[in-house]
Motif scaffolding. Structure first.
Motif, PDB file in Angstrom:
ATOM      1  N   TRP A  17       1.880 -43.865  28.790  1.00 40.95           N
ATOM      2  CA  TRP A  17       2.896 -44.370  27.865  1.00 40.95           C
ATOM      3  C   TRP A  17       2.254 -44.706  26.514  1.00 40.95           C
ATOM      4  CZ3 TRP A  17       4.057 -48.875  25.174  1.00 40.95           C
ATOM      5  CH2 TRP A  17       5.392 -49.046  24.769  1.00 40.95           C
ATOM      6  N   THR A  18       1.071 -45.328  26.564  1.00 37.34           N
ATOM      7  CA  THR A  18       0.365 -45.664  25.322  1.00 37.34           C
ATOM      8  C   THR A  18      -0.037 -44.401  24.567  1.00 37.34           C
ATOM      9  OG1 THR A  18      -0.511 -47.703  26.291  1.00 37.34           O
ATOM     10  CG2 THR A  18      -1.679 -46.814  24.389  1.00 37.34           C
ATOM     11  N   ASN A  19      -0.611 -43.437  25.285  1.00 38.83           N
ATOM     12  CA  ASN A  19      -1.103 -42.222  24.629  1.00 38.83           C
ATOM     13  C   ASN A  19       0.022 -41.394  24.010  1.00 38.83           C
ATOM     14  OD1 ASN A  19      -3.603 -43.022  25.477  1.00 38.83           O
ATOM     15  ND2 ASN A  19      -3.831 -41.463  27.069  1.00 38.83           N
ATOM     16  N   LEU A  20       1.194 -41.457  24.635  1.00 43.43           N
ATOM     17  CA  LEU A  20       2.340 -40.687  24.129  1.00 43.43           C
ATOM     18  C   LEU A  20       3.247 -41.537  23.250  1.00 43.43           C
ATOM     19  CD1 LEU A  20       3.324 -38.612  27.295  1.00 43.43           C
ATOM     20  CD2 LEU A  20       2.131 -37.802  25.257  1.00 43.43           C
ATOM     21  N   ALA A  21       2.761 -42.706  22.867  1.00 39.84           N
ATOM     22  CA  ALA A  21       3.533 -43.615  22.008  1.00 39.84           C
ATOM     23  C   ALA A  21       4.909 -43.903  22.605  1.00 39.84           C
ATOM     24  CB  ALA A  21       3.663 -43.027  20.597  1.00 39.84           C
ATOM     25  N   GLY A  22       4.946 -43.964  23.933  1.00 41.36           N
ATOM     26  CA  GLY A  22       6.171 -44.374  24.604  1.00 41.36           C
ATOM     27  C   GLY A  22       7.267 -43.338  24.696  1.00 41.36           C
ATOM     28  N   SER A  23       6.952 -42.084  24.401  1.00 40.93           N
ATOM     29  CA  SER A  23       8.016 -41.064  24.399  1.00 40.93           C
ATOM     30  C   SER A  23       7.786 -40.015  25.487  1.00 40.93           C
ATOM     31  CB  SER A  23       8.075 -40.368  23.038  1.00 40.93           C
ATOM     32  OG  SER A  23       6.882 -39.662  22.801  1.00 40.93           O
ATOM     33  N   ASN A  24       8.869 -39.419  25.937  1.00 39.84           N
ATOM     34  CA  ASN A  24       8.827 -38.265  26.844  1.00 39.84           C
ATOM     35  C   ASN A  24       8.056 -38.505  28.143  1.00 39.84           C
ATOM     36  OD1 ASN A  24      10.270 -36.103  25.349  1.00 39.84           O
ATOM     37  ND2 ASN A  24       8.683 -36.505  23.823  1.00 39.84           N
ATOM     38  N   MET A  25       8.158 -39.707  28.684  1.00 35.85           N
ATOM     39  CA  MET A  25       7.444 -40.009  29.932  1.00 35.85           C
ATOM     40  C   MET A  25       7.961 -39.160  31.103  1.00 35.85           C
ATOM     41  SD  MET A  25       4.978 -42.234  29.849  1.00 35.85           S
ATOM     42  CE  MET A  25       4.916 -42.957  31.475  1.00 35.85           C
ATOM     43  N   ILE A  26       9.276 -38.987  31.164  1.00 33.66           N
ATOM     44  CA  ILE A  26       9.842 -38.229  32.286  1.00 33.66           C
ATOM     45  C   ILE A  26       9.356 -36.781  32.255  1.00 33.66           C
ATOM     46  CG2 ILE A  26      11.995 -37.329  33.249  1.00 33.66           C
ATOM     47  CD1 ILE A  26      13.348 -39.924  32.428  1.00 33.66           C
ATOM     48  N   LYS A  27       9.380 -36.176  31.068  1.00 35.39           N
ATOM     49  CA  LYS A  27       8.919 -34.789  30.948  1.00 35.39           C
ATOM     50  C   LYS A  27       7.428 -34.676  31.270  1.00 35.39           C
ATOM     51  CE  LYS A  27      12.177 -33.168  27.404  1.00 35.39           C
ATOM     52  NZ  LYS A  27      12.286 -32.674  26.004  1.00 35.39           N
ATOM     53  N   ALA A  28       6.658 -35.673  30.826  1.00 32.48           N
ATOM     54  CA  ALA A  28       5.213 -35.623  31.037  1.00 32.48           C
ATOM     55  C   ALA A  28       4.861 -35.724  32.520  1.00 32.48           C
ATOM     56  CB  ALA A  28       4.536 -36.749  30.249  1.00 32.48           C
ATOM     57  N   VAL A  29       5.529 -36.633  33.230  1.00 33.97           N
ATOM     58  CA  VAL A  29       5.246 -36.796  34.664  1.00 33.97           C
ATOM     59  C   VAL A  29       5.690 -35.553  35.429  1.00 33.97           C
ATOM     60  CG1 VAL A  29       5.905 -38.109  36.721  1.00 33.97           C
ATOM     61  CG2 VAL A  29       5.289 -39.310  34.614  1.00 33.97           C
ATOM     62  N   GLU A  30       6.808 -34.987  35.056  1.00 35.39           N
ATOM     63  CA  GLU A  30       7.268 -33.753  35.716  1.00 35.39           C
ATOM     64  C   GLU A  30       6.264 -32.618  35.506  1.00 35.39           C
ATOM     65  OE1 GLU A  30      10.999 -32.266  34.300  1.00 35.39           O
ATOM     66  OE2 GLU A  30      11.041 -30.607  35.747  1.00 35.39           O
ATOM     67  N   ALA A  31       5.817 -32.447  34.261  1.00 28.61           N
ATOM     68  CA  ALA A  31       4.878 -31.356  33.968  1.00 28.61           C
ATOM     69  C   ALA A  31       3.562 -31.562  34.699  1.00 28.61           C
ATOM     70  CB  ALA A  31       4.638 -31.280  32.457  1.00 28.61           C
ATOM     71  N   PHE A  32       3.068 -32.802  34.710  1.00 29.48           N
ATOM     72  CA  PHE A  32       1.792 -33.062  35.383  1.00 29.48           C
ATOM     73  C   PHE A  32       1.896 -32.800  36.884  1.00 29.48           C
ATOM     74  CE2 PHE A  32      -1.133 -36.137  37.468  1.00 29.48           C
ATOM     75  CZ  PHE A  32      -2.331 -35.588  37.013  1.00 29.48           C
ATOM     76  N   THR A  33       2.983 -33.249  37.498  1.00 29.82           N
ATOM     77  CA  THR A  33       3.149 -33.064  38.946  1.00 29.82           C
ATOM     78  C   THR A  33       3.225 -31.580  39.301  1.00 29.82           C
ATOM     79  OG1 THR A  33       4.351 -35.171  39.052  1.00 29.82           O
ATOM     80  CG2 THR A  33       4.568 -33.694  40.923  1.00 29.82           C
ATOM     81  N   LYS A  34       3.961 -30.824  38.508  1.00 28.97           N
ATOM     82  CA  LYS A  34       4.079 -29.381  38.787  1.00 28.97           C
ATOM     83  C   LYS A  34       2.745 -28.664  38.559  1.00 28.97           C
ATOM     84  CE  LYS A  34       9.043 -28.872  37.918  1.00 28.97           C
ATOM     85  NZ  LYS A  34      10.090 -28.277  37.052  1.00 28.97           N
ATOM     86  N   ALA A  35       2.016 -29.070  37.514  1.00 30.75           N
ATOM     87  CA  ALA A  35       0.711 -28.452  37.262  1.00 30.75           C
ATOM     88  C   ALA A  35      -0.264 -28.770  38.386  1.00 30.75           C
ATOM     89  CB  ALA A  35       0.152 -28.931  35.921  1.00 30.75           C
ATOM     90  N   LEU A  36      -0.185 -30.009  38.864  1.00 25.15           N
ATOM     91  CA  LEU A  36      -1.033 -30.419  39.989  1.00 25.15           C
ATOM     92  C   LEU A  36      -0.742 -29.574  41.224  1.00 25.15           C
ATOM     93  CD1 LEU A  36      -3.075 -32.780  40.039  1.00 25.15           C
ATOM     94  CD2 LEU A  36      -1.291 -34.182  41.081  1.00 25.15           C
ATOM     95  N   PHE A  37       0.526 -29.196  41.368  1.00 24.58           N
ATOM     96  CA  PHE A  37       0.957 -28.428  42.541  1.00 24.58           C
ATOM     97  C   PHE A  37       0.479 -26.976  42.484  1.00 24.58           C
ATOM     98  CE2 PHE A  37       4.238 -25.907  44.806  1.00 24.58           C
ATOM     99  CZ  PHE A  37       4.075 -26.453  46.066  1.00 24.58           C
ATOM    100  N   ILE A  38       0.498 -26.378  41.311  1.00 26.79           N
ATOM    101  CA  ILE A  38       0.193 -24.936  41.235  1.00 26.79           C
ATOM    102  C   ILE A  38      -1.263 -24.643  40.890  1.00 26.79           C
ATOM    103  CG2 ILE A  38       2.550 -24.352  40.607  1.00 26.79           C
ATOM    104  CD1 ILE A  38       1.675 -23.994  37.746  1.00 26.79           C
TER     105      ILE A  38
END
Length: 381
Positions: free
Chosen positions: A264-285
């Motif tokens: 949240w700090t690194n992204l200045a509090g924005s787009n947390m939902i998109k970031a967690v979704e992208a990270f989880t999917k990247a972790l999966f593939i």
């Protein structure tokens, strides 16, 4: 960013993943053999954290997200940006080298006379190979540097004016300004994996993710494959080439922690939902790339328990190697993992800090995991 306003302070998502691979060499050591480690007195297969992190980074890029550039060839990166802004070849090269030279390790001068030192310092190409820094820059940061050069007519000495490398690094840090990573334009790789710049500490970014080395849950001994290659045009019988390589097979335990407060700090509090979704999917593939053309290790997750918690990180040590039961390593590995986590939850009591939990496998697929995590993030935002 004021941490008092951080809705995710001290919260993290912990991924406990079991993933089985048949014949593979996912991560090689210095002699080309699969990496190993001794855990609990027995040898285990191992994939380094750096190896899997890089593949997650690349997976984010394959998913279409912009990404930062991590390179020693800083001059080329800046020069390419300058040329896009219509700098001449010579101007672009000078601007690129001006930035790169900030991070070039100066040669030892002890024991050399002043003339020799002066000659080395004025050597025209002192040069690309001497850069010892893998600099990680976001697209926005590269654009800032290039635009600054453009505003001064691509005269690099009007932007980096100091002689001392440390002062030059500070000039560069001031030029870039406080790092604010934007999901849409910069992606999330610097926010996830962090950045350390020894010459300019103000450019440092604390990583939001933490990866453990993946280890096999069971004892592993590397095996050797002897192979031959045949010459299509050879008239005599026999091989044209012989060789050998090492491999193993393993059920890996992967532990990955995502610090939501830091993200949240690194992204200045924005787009947390998109970031967690992208990270989880990247972790999966993401799959390590070593020997994929000859062994094609492409197995997905078998099982995962994903916990949203507060408090101290918690990794399963698999100190006692799992043994085969009913012809399977995976099933007793799942039992060992879930039993350990359940026991720790009981022992930690209120300090376990569980905010949510979902398991991959059985009825839940990766879409269910992503949906659940997005719901948790949305609720806390």
């Amino acid at each position: 960013m004021n941490q008092q306003n951080n809705p995710f302070c001290c919260q993290r998502i912990e991924f406990h993943i079991l993933q089985s691979f048949p014949i593979t060499c996912l991560n090689r050591d210095d002699v080309g053999a699969p990496k190993t480690a001794v855990v609990g007195g027995t040898q285990r297969a191992r994939v380094s954290s750096q190896c899997w992190k890089r593949q997650v980074r690349l997976a984010l890029h394959e998913m279409g997200l912009p990404q930062g550039t991590r390179t020693k060839l800083i001059a080329n990166l800046i020069a390419a940006g300058c040329k896009e802004q219509r700098a001449t070849e010579e101007q672009a090269e000078k601007c690129g080298q001006k930035i790169e030279r900030i991070f070039i390790k100066k040669p030892e001068t002890k024991g050399k006379n002043k003339k020799a030192v002066a000659e080395e310092e004025t050597e025209p190409e002192a040069s690309l190979e001497q850069t010892d820094t893998l600099l990680f820059l976001s697209p926005t940061e590269v654009r800032k540097i290039v635009n600054a050069f453009k505003d001064k007519g691509f005269d690099p000495d009007k932007i980096i004016t100091q002689k001392d490398a440390k002062k030059q690094a500070k000039e560069l840090a001031d030029l870039i300004g406080k790092t604010k990573l934007d999901y849409e334009t910069d992606g999330i790789d610097i926010a996830l994996f962090g950045r350390m710049v020894a010459q300019a500490a103000t450019m440092n970014v604390e990583a939001a993710s933490s990866f453990a080395h993946a280890i096999s849950t069971h004892r592993v001994s590397n095996e050797v494959e002897f192979f031959t290659a045949l010459d299509d045009n050879k008239e005599e019988q026999g091989s044209a080439h012989m060789g050998s390589l090492e491999f193993n097979s393993a059920t890996y335990y992967r532990y990955v922690s995502l610090d939501l407060g830091q993200l949240w700090t690194n992204l200045a509090g924005s787009n947390m939902i998109k970031a967690v979704e992208a990270f989880t999917k990247a972790l999966f593939i993401a799959i390590p790339a070593a020997r994929q053309t000859t062994m094609s290790g492409a197995s997905p997750w078998d099982f995962a328990r994903i916990i949203v918690r507060t408090g101290q990180r918690l990794q399963v040590p698999f100190e006692k190697a799992v043994r085969t039961e009913n012809g399977s390593i995976l099933e007793p590995s799942i039992a060992a993992l879930t039993t350990y986590l359940d026991k720790q939850k009981q022992l930690w009591g209120s300090m376990f800090g569980e905010l949510g939990m979902i398991e991959y496998g059985g009825d839940n697929g990766i879409d269910d995991v992503v949906f659940y995590l997005k719901k948790i993030i949305a609720k806390a935002s």
